[in-house]
Design a protein around this motif. Sequence first.
Motif, PDB file in Angstrom:
ATOM      1  N   THR A 177       0.841  -1.181   0.000  1.00 42.13           N
ATOM      2  CA  THR A 177       0.000   0.000   0.000  1.00 42.13           C
ATOM      3  C   THR A 177       0.879   1.234   0.000  1.00 42.13           C
ATOM      4  O   THR A 177       1.860   1.300   0.751  1.00 42.13           O
ATOM      5  N   THR A 178       0.539   2.189  -0.834  1.00 38.70           N
ATOM      6  CA  THR A 178       1.294   3.435  -0.935  1.00 38.70           C
ATOM      7  C   THR A 178       0.366   4.590  -0.603  1.00 38.70           C
ATOM      8  O   THR A 178      -0.705   4.714  -1.185  1.00 38.70           O
ATOM      9  N   TYR A 179       0.784   5.416   0.307  1.00 38.04           N
ATOM     10  CA  TYR A 179       0.013   6.583   0.701  1.00 38.04           C
ATOM     11  C   TYR A 179       0.707   7.843   0.199  1.00 38.04           C
ATOM     12  O   TYR A 179       1.940   7.931   0.222  1.00 38.04           O
ATOM     13  N   ALA A 180      -0.101   8.817  -0.192  1.00 35.06           N
ATOM     14  CA  ALA A 180       0.461  10.136  -0.432  1.00 35.06           C
ATOM     15  C   ALA A 180       1.031  10.632   0.884  1.00 35.06           C
ATOM     16  O   ALA A 180       0.474  10.370   1.952  1.00 35.06           O
ATOM     17  N   ASP A 181       2.118  11.350   0.825  1.00 33.09           N
ATOM     18  CA  ASP A 181       2.846  11.717   2.039  1.00 33.09           C
ATOM     19  C   ASP A 181       1.980  12.422   3.065  1.00 33.09           C
ATOM     20  O   ASP A 181       2.150  12.224   4.277  1.00 33.09           O
ATOM     21  N   SER A 182       1.058  13.241   2.593  1.00 30.65           N
ATOM     22  CA  SER A 182       0.285  14.048   3.533  1.00 30.65           C
ATOM     23  C   SER A 182      -0.849  13.277   4.177  1.00 30.65           C
ATOM     24  O   SER A 182      -1.503  13.784   5.079  1.00 30.65           O
ATOM     25  N   GLU A 183      -1.115  12.045   3.735  1.00 36.39           N
ATOM     26  CA  GLU A 183      -2.331  11.361   4.140  1.00 36.39           C
ATOM     27  C   GLU A 183      -2.117  10.154   5.033  1.00 36.39           C
ATOM     28  O   GLU A 183      -3.067   9.474   5.382  1.00 36.39           O
ATOM     29  N   LYS A 184      -0.912   9.885   5.393  1.00 36.22           N
ATOM     30  CA  LYS A 184      -0.690   8.718   6.233  1.00 36.22           C
ATOM     31  C   LYS A 184      -1.373   8.894   7.578  1.00 36.22           C
ATOM     32  O   LYS A 184      -1.363   9.958   8.169  1.00 36.22           O
ATOM     33  N   GLY A 185      -1.985   7.838   8.052  1.00 33.15           N
ATOM     34  CA  GLY A 185      -2.564   7.835   9.379  1.00 33.15           C
ATOM     35  C   GLY A 185      -4.061   8.008   9.412  1.00 33.15           C
ATOM     36  O   GLY A 185      -4.706   7.503  10.311  1.00 33.15           O
ATOM     37  N   ARG A 186      -4.637   8.760   8.466  1.00 33.70           N
ATOM     38  CA  ARG A 186      -6.073   8.986   8.521  1.00 33.70           C
ATOM     39  C   ARG A 186      -6.824   8.225   7.443  1.00 33.70           C
ATOM     40  O   ARG A 186      -8.051   8.135   7.503  1.00 33.70           O
ATOM     41  N   PHE A 187      -6.100   7.706   6.464  1.00 38.25           N
ATOM     42  CA  PHE A 187      -6.737   7.020   5.343  1.00 38.25           C
ATOM     43  C   PHE A 187      -6.320   5.557   5.349  1.00 38.25           C
ATOM     44  O   PHE A 187      -5.149   5.238   5.487  1.00 38.25           O
ATOM     45  N   THR A 188      -7.304   4.695   5.200  1.00 38.27           N
ATOM     46  CA  THR A 188      -7.027   3.261   5.159  1.00 38.27           C
ATOM     47  C   THR A 188      -7.764   2.649   3.986  1.00 38.27           C
ATOM     48  O   THR A 188      -8.979   2.819   3.855  1.00 38.27           O
ATOM     49  N   ILE A 189      -7.021   1.956   3.158  1.00 39.44           N
ATOM     50  CA  ILE A 189      -7.620   1.281   2.011  1.00 39.44           C
ATOM     51  C   ILE A 189      -7.722  -0.202   2.312  1.00 39.44           C
ATOM     52  O   ILE A 189      -6.853  -0.782   2.972  1.00 39.44           O
ATOM     53  N   SER A 190      -8.801  -0.812   1.867  1.00 46.18           N
ATOM     54  CA  SER A 190      -8.981  -2.246   2.054  1.00 46.18           C
ATOM     55  C   SER A 190      -9.773  -2.799   0.883  1.00 46.18           C
ATOM     56  O   SER A 190     -10.351  -2.039   0.096  1.00 46.18           O
ATOM     57  N   ARG A 191      -9.798  -4.118   0.801  1.00 49.07           N
ATOM     58  CA  ARG A 191     -10.458  -4.749  -0.343  1.00 49.07           C
ATOM     59  C   ARG A 191     -11.222  -5.981   0.100  1.00 49.07           C
ATOM     60  O   ARG A 191     -10.737  -6.741   0.931  1.00 49.07           O
ATOM     61  N   ASP A 192     -12.399  -6.165  -0.449  1.00 48.33           N
ATOM     62  CA  ASP A 192     -13.168  -7.396  -0.265  1.00 48.33           C
ATOM     63  C   ASP A 192     -13.231  -8.061  -1.630  1.00 48.33           C
ATOM     64  O   ASP A 192     -14.017  -7.656  -2.494  1.00 48.33           O
ATOM     65  N   ILE A 193     -12.377  -9.068  -1.813  1.00 53.88           N
ATOM     66  CA  ILE A 193     -12.288  -9.701  -3.122  1.00 53.88           C
ATOM     67  C   ILE A 193     -13.595 -10.369  -3.507  1.00 53.88           C
ATOM     68  O   ILE A 193     -14.021 -10.308  -4.666  1.00 53.88           O
ATOM     69  N   ALA A 194     -14.263 -10.989  -2.552  1.00 54.36           N
ATOM     70  CA  ALA A 194     -15.524 -11.686  -2.840  1.00 54.36           C
ATOM     71  C   ALA A 194     -16.578 -10.728  -3.369  1.00 54.36           C
ATOM     72  O   ALA A 194     -17.415 -11.099  -4.197  1.00 54.36           O
ATOM     73  N   LYS A 195     -16.548  -9.485  -2.900  1.00 50.82           N
ATOM     74  CA  LYS A 195     -17.521  -8.490  -3.341  1.00 50.82           C
ATOM     75  C   LYS A 195     -16.974  -7.627  -4.471  1.00 50.82           C
ATOM     76  O   LYS A 195     -17.674  -6.720  -4.941  1.00 50.82           O
ATOM     77  N   ASN A 196     -15.713  -7.874  -4.855  1.00 47.53           N
ATOM     78  CA  ASN A 196     -15.073  -7.077  -5.912  1.00 47.53           C
ATOM     79  C   ASN A 196     -15.175  -5.584  -5.588  1.00 47.53           C
ATOM     80  O   ASN A 196     -15.488  -4.751  -6.451  1.00 47.53           O
ATOM     81  N   THR A 197     -14.896  -5.270  -4.345  1.00 44.60           N
ATOM     82  CA  THR A 197     -15.089  -3.924  -3.820  1.00 44.60           C
ATOM     83  C   THR A 197     -13.849  -3.476  -3.071  1.00 44.60           C
ATOM     84  O   THR A 197     -13.217  -4.269  -2.368  1.00 44.60           O
ATOM     85  N   VAL A 198     -13.529  -2.202  -3.225  1.00 43.89           N
ATOM     86  CA  VAL A 198     -12.444  -1.575  -2.480  1.00 43.89           C
ATOM     87  C   VAL A 198     -13.039  -0.469  -1.626  1.00 43.89           C
ATOM     88  O   VAL A 198     -13.983   0.217  -2.046  1.00 43.89           O
ATOM     89  N   TYR A 199     -12.487  -0.313  -0.436  1.00 44.62           N
ATOM     90  CA  TYR A 199     -12.988   0.671   0.505  1.00 44.62           C
ATOM     91  C   TYR A 199     -11.900   1.689   0.829  1.00 44.62           C
ATOM     92  O   TYR A 199     -10.707   1.380   0.786  1.00 44.62           O
ATOM     93  N   LEU A 200     -12.342   2.886   1.161  1.00 44.37           N
ATOM     94  CA  LEU A 200     -11.445   3.909   1.698  1.00 44.37           C
ATOM     95  C   LEU A 200     -12.062   4.425   2.984  1.00 44.37           C
ATOM     96  O   LEU A 200     -13.126   5.043   2.963  1.00 44.37           O
ATOM     97  N   GLN A 201     -11.421   4.121   4.084  1.00 45.98           N
ATOM     98  CA  GLN A 201     -11.842   4.624   5.380  1.00 45.98           C
ATOM     99  C   GLN A 201     -11.105   5.931   5.638  1.00 45.98           C
ATOM    100  O   GLN A 201      -9.865   5.983   5.538  1.00 45.98           O
ATOM    101  N   ILE A 202     -11.855   6.981   5.954  1.00 48.04           N
ATOM    102  CA  ILE A 202     -11.250   8.268   6.269  1.00 48.04           C
ATOM    103  C   ILE A 202     -11.656   8.642   7.686  1.00 48.04           C
ATOM    104  O   ILE A 202     -12.851   8.745   7.986  1.00 48.04           O
ATOM    105  N   ASP A 203     -10.688   8.824   8.534  1.00 45.46           N
ATOM    106  CA  ASP A 203     -10.939   9.169   9.928  1.00 45.46           C
ATOM    107  C   ASP A 203     -10.512  10.604  10.206  1.00 45.46           C
ATOM    108  O   ASP A 203      -9.728  11.194   9.469  1.00 45.46           O
TER     109      ASP A 203
END
Length: 125
Positions: free
Chosen positions: A58-84
């Motif tokens: 996983t590669t994050y833009a320098d300014s975004e580390k810590g608050r953004f989390t990417i994940s994937r559900d292969i069974a649902k063919n879906t990618v998520y972006l959690q923003i805190d």
Amino acid sequence: QVRLVESGGGLVQPGGSLRLSCVASGLRLDYYYIGWFRQAPGKEREGVVCFGRSGGTTTYADSEKGRFTISRDIAKNTVYLQIDTLKPEDTAVYYCATGFGPSCPGFEMTSYLYWGQGTQVTVSS
């Protein structure tokens, strides 16, 4: 026909959280790298985070580390972006994009073949 459809955006107060979804059809996301980008009003589109295909890094833009989390559900063919801990400056249209290959190529937009239509995130009290 390949389609990426984002959802999950909306109006949220500063400090809140959102989980954006990107559902893919016409391709298998586990064969592709996935990136999330955003475009704020009056600004250029910028990369936020990129995820290599299964097992990739996983590669994050320098300014975004810590608050953004990417994940994937292969069974649902879906990618998520959690923003805190959302901030007003996170207000933007968020896009998912994908390209074929094992690893995230960074955030050069020409490296991404398919794009979604975007979902609006507005952070305001």
